[in-house]
Design an enzyme around this catalytic site. Structure first.
Site, PDB file in Angstrom:
ATOM      1  N   HIS A 128      -9.331-121.350  97.807  1.00  0.00           N
ATOM      2  CA  HIS A 128      -8.853-122.728  97.664  1.00  0.00           C
ATOM      3  C   HIS A 128      -7.557-122.805  96.857  1.00  0.00           C
ATOM      4  CE1 HIS A 128     -11.266-122.485  93.842  1.00  0.00           C
ATOM      5  NE2 HIS A 128     -10.252-123.206  93.390  1.00  0.00           N
ATOM      6  N   ASP A 142     -14.717-117.865  99.291  1.00  0.00           N
ATOM      7  CA  ASP A 142     -13.682-118.443  98.428  1.00  0.00           C
ATOM      8  C   ASP A 142     -12.839-117.371  97.744  1.00  0.00           C
ATOM      9  OD1 ASP A 142     -12.143-120.346  97.244  1.00  0.00           O
ATOM     10  OD2 ASP A 142     -13.647-121.063  95.833  1.00  0.00           O
ATOM     11  N   SER A 169      -9.309-120.900  88.152  1.00  0.00           N
ATOM     12  CA  SER A 169      -9.734-120.404  89.460  1.00  0.00           C
ATOM     13  C   SER A 169      -8.967-119.150  89.843  1.00  0.00           C
ATOM     14  CB  SER A 169      -9.513-121.483  90.524  1.00  0.00           C
ATOM     15  OG  SER A 169     -10.330-122.600  90.283  1.00  0.00           O
TER      16      SER A 169
END
Length: 586
Positions: free
Chosen positions: A161, A192, A270
């Site tokens: 993402h 992911d 992230s």
């Protein structure tokens, strides 16, 4: 008496045995040291054994410009010196002078607590997301920053993402002021994870790739490193592994093994690595739980999922995904249910409720079969299998360890007989896909009717727009589309859910303006299997009328010749380049 005096001057620890942090070492440079009787003279001597305690401080002569002491002060110093000589070492500790530090510890010794942090990079991405309301356009571009880390083979890992719908990706190393252009090699939507690379050789100089560690145990310490919001420099948060189970991956709409930790994971973390106490990478930070009743619950992608992604890319040259068994199952914890199917008291397993029609071996397994084991591992009545000492986990974990095209031995109970099948595993074919894999959304326009294929991003986009209706939301939401997303199964590989997303108002479609997010079932009496099939049927139609049968028994009828002529005017009015997306033209 000597002991009481020794307590007054705390001796600084030797750097060789000091277990405190580097910042404590800086403070210790300002501590005091004992001297000999020479303290009364102009020259202050420091014993050799205590030099390292002071950071390499050396004795120095008093400067010539210093004013001489008065006779009274000199007499007091002489008395103190005689006292030291008469009372020995105990009194020696009372002669305390401040010795300033002449050397400053190197900056590298202060900040480089974990050398592997140099492999952590900051990811800058420019995104250009598709516009599902106007699929022939894209939304305004925006920028984001996240984290990543260098692994072997001149590659960098981050979250999927973090680079989704990327237009440009740049990487910056720690302590550098240069951003390097990166290439996206693979994007794993289910797990992911994304893999990047940089062609500039300068980027790889002086950096060692991270090594992966074993799967951590509960209460093992973890350190999350990245570039979260609130600053431009690297950030470190620490915690412990608090839970390990099959988690729902928000980005991929899938369920894979995940680690729950109590370290803070914020926006920008992230893609950053999670280290164990040995400095090895044990996971990738990717999401956190935001709720008013919880605090500091973050989630990490474990090494088992990461290595699967890497090996999948190395074996196939591209990301192929995580395979599935292709069944929906039911727990067999109720004793009456078990006995009705013919299970013995020593038999355990789960009952098959439905089978994916698109699964490779859908004709082998049957509903009401009881899966007893997968690849030789017995499955419990609640669908779990032994994981590690004292732990159990869902048996889907065993399936996720396989690769696309692999086979697995499945033992089932059917009509009180035990059967074994060698099942081939494949990726999940969803009726409503979770992602469009970076491609622009497909569309087809005729007479102002905009037809689109439904996907999860499409539903999210449409639902966000429907919130403006406030309390009327439940009446406008496409409930049937949600039901298909949650429960429906694709009957064929190429099946899609095609809807009228909106109607571009024109004279030809008067009375149809309110049709929105409504599925089309048939065209001129023929079922609509996917968007491309619909476009081909409409373009090649030679009937006088175009008849679209929609759900809720709605019918749209248009004259063929007039509809085609009106389409050209509508495209020009709305500045639409083509009546269909490029993928439908192939």
């Amino acid at each position: 008496m000597g002991d009481n005096k020794r307590k007054r001057g705390r001796k600084p620890k030797s750097p060789a045995n000091d277990t405190t942090t580097t910042m404590d070492f800086q403070y210790n440079n300002q501590t005091t040291s004992t001297t000999s009787s020479a303290a009364v003279n102009d020259v202050v001597s420091v014993p050799t054994s205590e030099t390292s305690d002071l950071g390499g401080t050396q004795a120095s002569r008093r400067s010539r410009g210093r004013p001489r002491k008065g006779e009274e002060q000199v007499e007091k110093e002489k008395q103190r010196s005689r006292h030291v000589e008469q009372n020995g070492e105990g009194a020696h500790s009372m002669a305390v002078v401040a010795v300033p530090s002449l050397t400053v510890p190197k900056w590298e010794n202060v900040v480089r607590v974990v050398p592997s942090m140099d492999a952590v990079v900051k990811v800058f991405c420019v995104h250009t997301e598709p516009n599902f309301s106007l699929p022939w356009q894209r939304k305004r571009q925006y920028s984001s920053s996240s984290s990543g880390f260098i692994i072997g083979g001149r590659r960098v890992l981050t979250n999927a993402h973090s680079v989704e719908h990327h237009t440009q990706v740049k990487l910056k190393k720690r302590g550098s002021d240069t951003k390097y252009l990166a290439t996206v090699l693979a994007i794993g939507t289910e797990c992911d994870i994304a893999m990047l690379s940089v062609s500039d050789d300068e980027f790889w100089e002086g950096v060692s790739p991270l090594e992966f560690g074993d799967l951590p145990a509960l209460q093992d310490a973890v350190t999350v490193v990245g570039y979260p919001i609130g600053g431009d420099t690297i950030s470190v948060t620490s915690g412990v592994v608090s839970r390990m189970e099959i988690l729902s991956y928000a980005h991929g709409s899938t369920e894979l093994l995940g680690l729950q930790i109590d370290a803070a994971i914020n926006s920008g973390n992230s893609g950053g690595p999670a280290f164990n106490d040995k400095g090895n990478c044990v996971g990738i930070a990717f999401q956190s739980l935001k709720h008013e009743d919880v605090e500091n619950i973050g989630y990490v992608i474990p090494t088992t999922v990461i290595t699967h992604f890497i090996k999948d890319y190395e074996r196939n040259g591209a990301y192929t995904g995580f395979p599935i068994l292709g069944v929906e199952w039911q727990k067999m914890e109720n004793p009456d249910l078990r006995s009705s199917i013919g299970m013995g008291p020593d038999q355990k397993g789960v009952r098959i409720r439905r089978i994916e029609p698109t699964a490779p071996e859908s004709n082998v397994l049957k509903p009401s079969d009881v899966i007893l084991s997968f690849d030789g591992v017995d499955i419990a009545n609640d669908g779990t299998v032994p994981f590690r000492h004292g732990e159990r986990i869902g048996f889907s974990y065993l399936v996720s360890q396989k690769y696309t095209g692999d086979s697995a031995l499945v033992k089932v109970l059917r009509n009180k007989k035990i059967l074994e099948f060698n099942i081939r595993l494949a990726t999940h074919k969803r009726l409503i896909p979770a992602h469009i894999k970076g491609k622009p959304p497909p569309y087809y326009i005729i007479a102002g009717f905009v037809f689109s294929a439904v996907s999860v991003p499409y539903l999210r986009s449409e639902f966000a727009g429907l919130f403006q209706y406030g309390k009327e939301y439940e009446f406008d939401a496409p409930v049937k589309l949600l039901d298909k997303h949650l429960h429906a199964m694709a009957q064929s590989i190429d099946e899609q859910v095609v809807v009228v997303s909106q109607v571009l108002v024109a004279d030809i479609n008067i009375g149809y303006e309110d049709i929105v997010n409504t599925q089309i079932l048939k065209f001129n009496g023929k079922p609509v299997r996917n968007l491309k099939t619909l476009a081909n049927m409409v373009e090649s139609c030679k009937d006088e009328y175009l008849k679209f049968e929609l759900e809720y028994d709605q019918i749209v009828v248009l004259q063929t010749k007039t509809a085609r002529e009106a389409t050209l005017d509508i495209l020009a009015t709305h500045c639409i380049p083509s009546a269909m997306s490029d993928d439908l033209k192939k």
